[in-house]
Design a protein around this motif. Structure first.
Motif, PDB file in Angstrom:
ATOM      1  N   ILE A 136       6.528  -2.161 -13.002  1.00 45.37           N
ATOM      2  CA  ILE A 136       7.170  -2.089 -11.733  1.00 45.37           C
ATOM      3  C   ILE A 136       6.840  -3.443 -11.106  1.00 45.37           C
ATOM      4  CG2 ILE A 136       6.631   0.480 -11.335  1.00 45.37           C
ATOM      5  CD1 ILE A 136       4.148  -0.262  -9.931  1.00 45.37           C
ATOM      6  N   ASP A 137       7.675  -3.283  -9.732  1.00 50.44           N
ATOM      7  CA  ASP A 137       7.346  -4.769  -9.109  1.00 50.44           C
ATOM      8  C   ASP A 137       5.926  -5.087  -8.730  1.00 50.44           C
ATOM      9  OD1 ASP A 137      10.083  -5.547  -9.680  1.00 50.44           O
ATOM     10  OD2 ASP A 137      10.726  -4.663  -7.759  1.00 50.44           O
ATOM     11  N   GLN A 138       5.617  -6.203  -8.410  1.00 46.89           N
ATOM     12  CA  GLN A 138       4.143  -6.375  -7.653  1.00 46.89           C
ATOM     13  C   GLN A 138       4.241  -5.744  -6.471  1.00 46.89           C
ATOM     14  OE1 GLN A 138       2.691 -10.532  -8.236  1.00 46.89           O
ATOM     15  NE2 GLN A 138       1.189 -10.259  -6.827  1.00 46.89           N
ATOM     16  N   LYS A 139       5.285  -5.875  -5.749  1.00 45.90           N
ATOM     17  CA  LYS A 139       5.244  -5.273  -4.313  1.00 45.90           C
ATOM     18  C   LYS A 139       4.789  -3.872  -4.383  1.00 45.90           C
ATOM     19  CE  LYS A 139       7.927  -5.019   0.016  1.00 45.90           C
ATOM     20  NZ  LYS A 139       8.969  -5.262   0.509  1.00 45.90           N
ATOM     21  N   ASP A 140       5.671  -3.214  -5.468  1.00 42.31           N
ATOM     22  CA  ASP A 140       5.338  -1.764  -5.541  1.00 42.31           C
ATOM     23  C   ASP A 140       3.920  -1.233  -5.874  1.00 42.31           C
ATOM     24  OD1 ASP A 140       8.264  -1.116  -4.715  1.00 42.31           O
ATOM     25  OD2 ASP A 140       8.750  -1.208  -6.708  1.00 42.31           O
ATOM     26  N   LEU A 141       3.495  -2.206  -6.753  1.00 41.82           N
ATOM     27  CA  LEU A 141       2.047  -1.892  -6.963  1.00 41.82           C
ATOM     28  C   LEU A 141       1.140  -1.909  -5.797  1.00 41.82           C
ATOM     29  CD1 LEU A 141      -0.071  -1.927  -9.674  1.00 41.82           C
ATOM     30  CD2 LEU A 141      -0.552  -4.065  -8.890  1.00 41.82           C
ATOM     31  N   GLU A 142       1.564  -3.197  -5.045  1.00 47.77           N
ATOM     32  CA  GLU A 142       0.508  -3.153  -3.676  1.00 47.77           C
ATOM     33  C   GLU A 142       0.648  -2.062  -2.874  1.00 47.77           C
ATOM     34  OE1 GLU A 142       1.930  -6.913  -3.072  1.00 47.77           O
ATOM     35  OE2 GLU A 142       0.785  -7.831  -4.570  1.00 47.77           O
ATOM     36  N   ILE A 143       1.835  -1.465  -2.800  1.00 37.43           N
ATOM     37  CA  ILE A 143       2.325  -0.440  -1.775  1.00 37.43           C
ATOM     38  C   ILE A 143       1.529   0.884  -2.476  1.00 37.43           C
ATOM     39  CG2 ILE A 143       3.789   1.271  -1.269  1.00 37.43           C
ATOM     40  CD1 ILE A 143       5.652  -1.050  -0.987  1.00 37.43           C
ATOM     41  N   LEU A 144       1.498   0.927  -3.803  1.00 36.56           N
ATOM     42  CA  LEU A 144       0.643   2.183  -4.493  1.00 36.56           C
ATOM     43  C   LEU A 144      -0.887   2.007  -4.277  1.00 36.56           C
ATOM     44  CD1 LEU A 144       2.485   2.376  -8.052  1.00 36.56           C
ATOM     45  CD2 LEU A 144       2.407   3.970  -6.267  1.00 36.56           C
ATOM     46  N   LEU A 145      -1.385   0.673  -4.325  1.00 36.55           N
ATOM     47  CA  LEU A 145      -2.685   0.649  -4.120  1.00 36.55           C
ATOM     48  C   LEU A 145      -3.251   0.944  -2.634  1.00 36.55           C
ATOM     49  CD1 LEU A 145      -3.750  -2.843  -5.978  1.00 36.55           C
ATOM     50  CD2 LEU A 145      -4.835  -0.353  -6.108  1.00 36.55           C
ATOM     51  N   ASN A 146      -2.126   0.262  -1.773  1.00 36.33           N
ATOM     52  CA  ASN A 146      -2.680   0.624  -0.075  1.00 36.33           C
ATOM     53  C   ASN A 146      -2.725   2.230   0.116  1.00 36.33           C
ATOM     54  OD1 ASN A 146      -2.926  -2.031   0.688  1.00 36.33           O
ATOM     55  ND2 ASN A 146      -0.831  -2.314   0.915  1.00 36.33           N
ATOM     56  N   GLU A 147      -1.423   3.001  -0.405  1.00 40.51           N
ATOM     57  CA  GLU A 147      -1.739   4.339  -0.367  1.00 40.51           C
ATOM     58  C   GLU A 147      -2.745   5.039  -1.014  1.00 40.51           C
ATOM     59  OE1 GLU A 147       3.258   4.829  -0.630  1.00 40.51           O
ATOM     60  OE2 GLU A 147       1.985   5.265  -2.269  1.00 40.51           O
ATOM     61  N   ALA A 148      -3.049   4.553  -2.167  1.00 41.10           N
ATOM     62  CA  ALA A 148      -4.413   5.269  -2.604  1.00 41.10           C
ATOM     63  C   ALA A 148      -5.671   5.134  -1.831  1.00 41.10           C
ATOM     64  CB  ALA A 148      -4.238   4.778  -4.204  1.00 41.10           C
ATOM     65  N   GLU A 149      -6.087   3.782  -1.747  1.00 41.98           N
ATOM     66  CA  GLU A 149      -7.000   3.467  -1.005  1.00 41.98           C
ATOM     67  C   GLU A 149      -7.202   3.933   0.408  1.00 41.98           C
ATOM     68  OE1 GLU A 149      -6.683  -0.871  -1.123  1.00 41.98           O
ATOM     69  OE2 GLU A 149      -7.455  -1.308  -2.862  1.00 41.98           O
ATOM     70  N   SER A 150      -6.139   3.924   1.079  1.00 42.62           N
ATOM     71  CA  SER A 150      -6.031   4.778   2.430  1.00 42.62           C
ATOM     72  C   SER A 150      -6.515   6.317   2.268  1.00 42.62           C
ATOM     73  CB  SER A 150      -4.826   4.679   3.181  1.00 42.62           C
ATOM     74  OG  SER A 150      -4.747   5.199   4.258  1.00 42.62           O
ATOM     75  N   VAL A 151      -5.934   6.872   1.277  1.00 38.98           N
ATOM     76  CA  VAL A 151      -6.212   8.107   0.890  1.00 38.98           C
ATOM     77  C   VAL A 151      -7.420   8.376   0.819  1.00 38.98           C
ATOM     78  CG1 VAL A 151      -5.844  10.147  -0.783  1.00 38.98           C
ATOM     79  CG2 VAL A 151      -3.894   9.145   0.304  1.00 38.98           C
ATOM     80  N   LEU A 152      -8.273   7.628  -0.301  1.00 41.10           N
ATOM     81  CA  LEU A 152      -9.525   7.760  -0.842  1.00 41.10           C
ATOM     82  C   LEU A 152     -10.734   7.330   0.511  1.00 41.10           C
ATOM     83  CD1 LEU A 152      -9.366   5.917  -4.208  1.00 41.10           C
ATOM     84  CD2 LEU A 152      -9.750   8.195  -3.673  1.00 41.10           C
ATOM     85  N   ARG A 153     -10.160   6.422   1.451  1.00 39.29           N
ATOM     86  CA  ARG A 153     -11.073   6.047   2.368  1.00 39.29           C
ATOM     87  C   ARG A 153     -11.140   7.389   3.505  1.00 39.29           C
ATOM     88  NH1 ARG A 153      -8.937   2.918   5.759  1.00 39.29           N
ATOM     89  NH2 ARG A 153     -10.730   2.272   6.741  1.00 39.29           N
ATOM     90  N   LYS A 154      -9.847   8.094   3.466  1.00 41.78           N
ATOM     91  CA  LYS A 154     -10.023   9.210   4.439  1.00 41.78           C
ATOM     92  C   LYS A 154     -10.623  10.428   3.739  1.00 41.78           C
ATOM     93  CE  LYS A 154      -5.803   7.962   6.811  1.00 41.78           C
ATOM     94  NZ  LYS A 154      -4.269   8.159   7.139  1.00 41.78           N
ATOM     95  N   ARG A 155     -10.647  10.568   2.518  1.00 45.69           N
ATOM     96  CA  ARG A 155     -11.179  11.614   1.813  1.00 45.69           C
ATOM     97  C   ARG A 155     -12.709  11.274   1.805  1.00 45.69           C
ATOM     98  NH1 ARG A 155      -6.615  13.159  -2.744  1.00 45.69           N
ATOM     99  NH2 ARG A 155      -5.035  13.955  -1.077  1.00 45.69           N
ATOM    100  N   LEU A 156     -13.122  10.470   1.743  1.00 43.70           N
ATOM    101  CA  LEU A 156     -14.411  10.085   1.585  1.00 43.70           C
ATOM    102  C   LEU A 156     -15.498   9.863   2.907  1.00 43.70           C
ATOM    103  CD1 LEU A 156     -14.423   7.392  -1.330  1.00 43.70           C
ATOM    104  CD2 LEU A 156     -15.475   9.742  -1.150  1.00 43.70           C
ATOM    105  N   ALA A 157     -14.526  10.225   3.935  1.00 43.46           N
ATOM    106  CA  ALA A 157     -15.222  10.442   5.423  1.00 43.46           C
ATOM    107  C   ALA A 157     -16.340  11.026   5.626  1.00 43.46           C
ATOM    108  CB  ALA A 157     -13.869  10.375   6.477  1.00 43.46           C
TER     109      ALA A 157
END
Length: 730
Positions: A136-157
């Motif tokens: 995939i494009d690097q930009k798409d990877l970074e979007i995936l990472l941001n999405e995943a990290e955001s979800v994990l940070r909320k779920r670990l709240a």
């Protein structure tokens, strides 16, 4: 730990390829763990990878790259493997509950998201290489990472409310990576070897793997397959990090010898903590007692006390494993413990250097957001403490000299303190009407340290919004002030790339606050309706008409949204309409995304019903017999309720006797006419107990503006009371 000999060795084995397998088999096994493969299936998946990577000649073995390994593994997994939502057999192999929870949360992500997390966080691939693995494009990877990290940070709240910072999530992922690396191979040499089944040509379909005979037919022969299986059976997941102690820990049913932290290690920890604590106080201009109000300064101390008590008492299995892990990773743990014991701006410039190396604005924005989030956590409570210290120094001066000093004739101790505050990146203002100081992030030192920060966050940090805008269905400001905050928030949000706000914690909070404020601005609430006597209230109408002025309509989407609802009510001559409270229909401005399931503020609930009746009975008599036998938590609830309603007499009655406790008259004078206003208990997000030992209990109060306060409750003759702290009432 010495390696066990390879099993099922074949005379045709290629030594260079064996070396290649040794180096990369652990990484492949961990990668499949992280993608969600069932433990039973991992050996064959790993062998499939190495079959694909088998070099045509020994010379080409050394040319295989890590990227190529993960590309092949990712491809094998995607060929048809059915991801298991709950990989219970593997989760049980992780010792710590925190690791188990984080592993399970990662498994709930989409395959692309968890792959991005695994490659970048657990295997340290650069974004460019991770994107290549996933095609995939690097930009798409970074979007995936941001999405995943955001979800994990909320779920670990914490308590489903306090999100982890990016730094805290990074540290949690690092601990999980170490746990993955310490795992022993899932299949032991004494187990029925896969090779035997292969030789019998009776490979059964694996749970979660489609029965495609062509995919596994290569297992019937070949040196690579034999060596691969032997390695999976025999090699530790990470020979460098695995130790004999951890191997013993993994053995089921084995009695573990008691493990203690050597006294010299504990002494080393305490000495380092006291050195860093003293150095931090000197840099911040705070005494040791004042530093007790700074959460990031005292947390390591609480952990050291916890370690000492656990070390000196009887430990259960989990605690014994925790001590063993602490010893095995002593340097990493101590670095983590003391990493935050520095002034807030000390590491910011270094972190910001990386902004210029990012390939796109989104990466730079993510880094700036993470730094801003971290700074808010570390500076808001400190700014509040600085304000109180200056006001205390002023109060002491007035009490001693019986007159106010002029601002241009400042006492020496206040002048030195002001210089120290500015040196640490804060700005100071003085309210002549209230005769009080206010400190907030700003000034030349902060601007210099944050000059590489994305401009969005400079605007935000130096003029922070007064969160929460809405609390328990009520505006925390006038309608005219709400108008200004709505426009100011949109000024910041519209600078962000479209549809990115949910992935950045600071912008996400601002977007959500903006949406909640706009909802209340237009619809009001059941507690604070916009109608009075059947018509729109005058102050609401005045604010609406300011909002829809032509200059605002030309520049702000918020104004356009308000105009639409204004016109809707105009058809009815601004008379109250049935079911006007229809906030779910409120559109978003185009530059933001918010969680529409987000609920209004107000997680700490004031006392009500039976508990409120008990409080009111105590309030009338102030008789300690009524709270005899109450838990520390119940007494804290009474104390917070008294602060909320501004009842200084009940607050004083709940304070513990001590040499520092002023007389009732002195306390009345100290609390003053703005007692309730200064406490800001209506903005309390939550509180929780962090320490309970014998007669002492410590609670943390977390406020929406980022300020943190500590309450100490002590048992005095069978009744818990709150320890007096002058700074709580300044």
């Amino acid at each position: 730990m010495s390696e066990r000999p390879l099993q099922h060795r074949n005379e045709n084995s290629n030594p260079l390829f064996e070396l290649f397998l040794k180096e990369y088999s652990a990484a492949a096994e961990q990668f499949f763990h992280q993608l969600g493969a069932h433990p039973h299936d991992i050996p064959l998946l790993v062998c499939a990878v190495f079959h694909e990577l088998t070099p045509a000649s020994a010379e080409t073995a050394s040319e295989r790259s890590t990227t190529e390994l993960f590309q092949t593994a990712y491809s094998e997994f995607k060929k048809g493997y059915i991801h298991k939502e709950e990989s219970e057999p593997f989760k049980k192999l992780l010792v710590y509950q925190e690791d188990q929870e984080l592993h399970s949360m990662i498994q709930e992500l989409s395959l692309p998201q968890r792959s991005a997390v695994s490659l970048t966080h657990f295997h340290s691939l650069p974004h460019k290489d991770a994107a290549e693995v996933m095609a995939i494009d690097q930009k798409d990877l970074e979007i995936l990472l941001n999405e995943a990290e955001s979800v994990l940070r909320k779920r670990l709240a914490w308590d489903n409310e306090y999100e982890l910072t990016y730094g805290q999530l990074e540290k949690s992922l690092q601990f999980l990576a170490n746990s993955y690396a310490a795992l022993q191979p899932l299949t032991k040499a004494e187990d029925q070897p896969i090779l035997t089944k292969a030789e019998e040509q009776s490979v059964e379909p694996l749970a979660g793997v489609p029965a495609k005979s062509s995919r596994w037919s290569w297992v019937l022969g070949g040196a690579a397959a034999i060596i691969c299986i032997g390695l999976i059976f025999s090699l530790p997941a990470n020979p460098q990090k695995a130790t004999d102690e951890l191997e013993a820990t993994d053995a089921e049913g084995e009695e573990q010898e008691p493990v203690k932290i050597p006294q010299e290690k504990l002494d080393e920890l305490e000495n380092e903590y006291h050195e860093k604590y003293t150095a931090l106080g000197d840099k911040l201009g705070l005494t040791g007692e004042e530093l007790q109000h700074v959460s990031f300064a005292v947390q390591p101390g609480f952990y050291i006390v916890y370690l000492k008590e656990m070390n000196n008492g009887e430990m259960d299995g989990v605690q014994a494993t925790e001590i063993r892990d602490f010893l095995n990773n002593f340097d990493m743990y101590t670095e983590h413990m003391f990493s935050e014991m520095t002034p807030p701006l000390s590491s910011t410039s270094e972190n910001l250097r990386f902004n210029s190396s990012f390939s796109n604005e989104e990466e730079a924005l993510a880094q700036s957001d993470s730094i801003a989030d971290y700074l808010l956590y570390r500076t808001r409570g400190l700014a509040d403490l600085y304000s109180k210290k200056l006001n205390k120094l002023q109060k002491d001066y007035i009490e001693k000299n019986k007159f106010y000093f002029k601002q241009d004739e400042m006492p020496e101790n206040i002048r030195i303190m002001r210089e120290k505050i500015k040196e640490n990146g804060f700005d100071i203002s003085f309210d002549h009407k209230k005769s009080s100081f206010t400190v907030k992030l700003g000034g030349e030192a902060a601007k210099e340290a944050l000059k590489e920060l994305h401009p969005i966050y400079q605007d935000y940090l130096f003029d922070p919004p007064p969160y929460p805008f809405v609390n328990n269905g009520r505006l925390n400001m006038s309608y005219d002030e709400a108008l200004k905050e709505l426009l100011k928030a949109e000024d910041i949000l519209k600078q962000a790339p479209e549809n990115t706000t949910m992935y950045f914690p600071v912008l996400s909070q601002l977007a959500t606050e903006h949406h909640q404020l706009m909802k209340h601005f237009i619809f009001g609430s059941q507690i604070q309706p916009i109608f009075q006597d059947g018509a729109v209230k005058e102050e609401v109408m005045a604010a609406w008409e300011k909002m829809i002025m032509p200059e605002h309509l030309n520049e702000y989407e918020t104004a356009g949204i308000v105009k639409g609802f204004y016109d809707q009510l105009a058809q009815y001559d601004f008379k109250e309409q049935e079911n006007w409270f229809q906030s779910d229909n409120l559109p978003l401005i185009s530059s933001i995304e918010v969680d529409r399931g987000y609920s209004d503020y107000g997680n700490w609930n004031p006392l009500e019903r039976v508990e409120l009746e008990k409080f009111e009975q105590y309030q009338l008599s102030l008789n300690d017999e009524l709270i005899e036998g109450y838990s520390a938590d119940e007494v804290v609830e009474f104390y917070l309720q008294a602060l909320l309603i501004g009842d200084s007499q009940t607050v004083y009655s709940l304070l513990a006797d001590s040499e520092d406790l002023p007389s009732p008259e002195e306390f009345n004078e100290l609390s003053g006419p703005h007692f309730k206003e200064k406490q800001k208990i209506e903005n309390l997000r939550d509180y929780y107990q962090i320490y309970e030992r014998g007669q002492t209990n410590v609670f943390v109060l977390n406020f929406y503006d980022g300020v943190t306060r500590f309450l100490h409750a002590v048992d005095q003759k069978g009744v818990f009371k709150i320890v007096y702290d002058e700074y709580d009432y300044l």
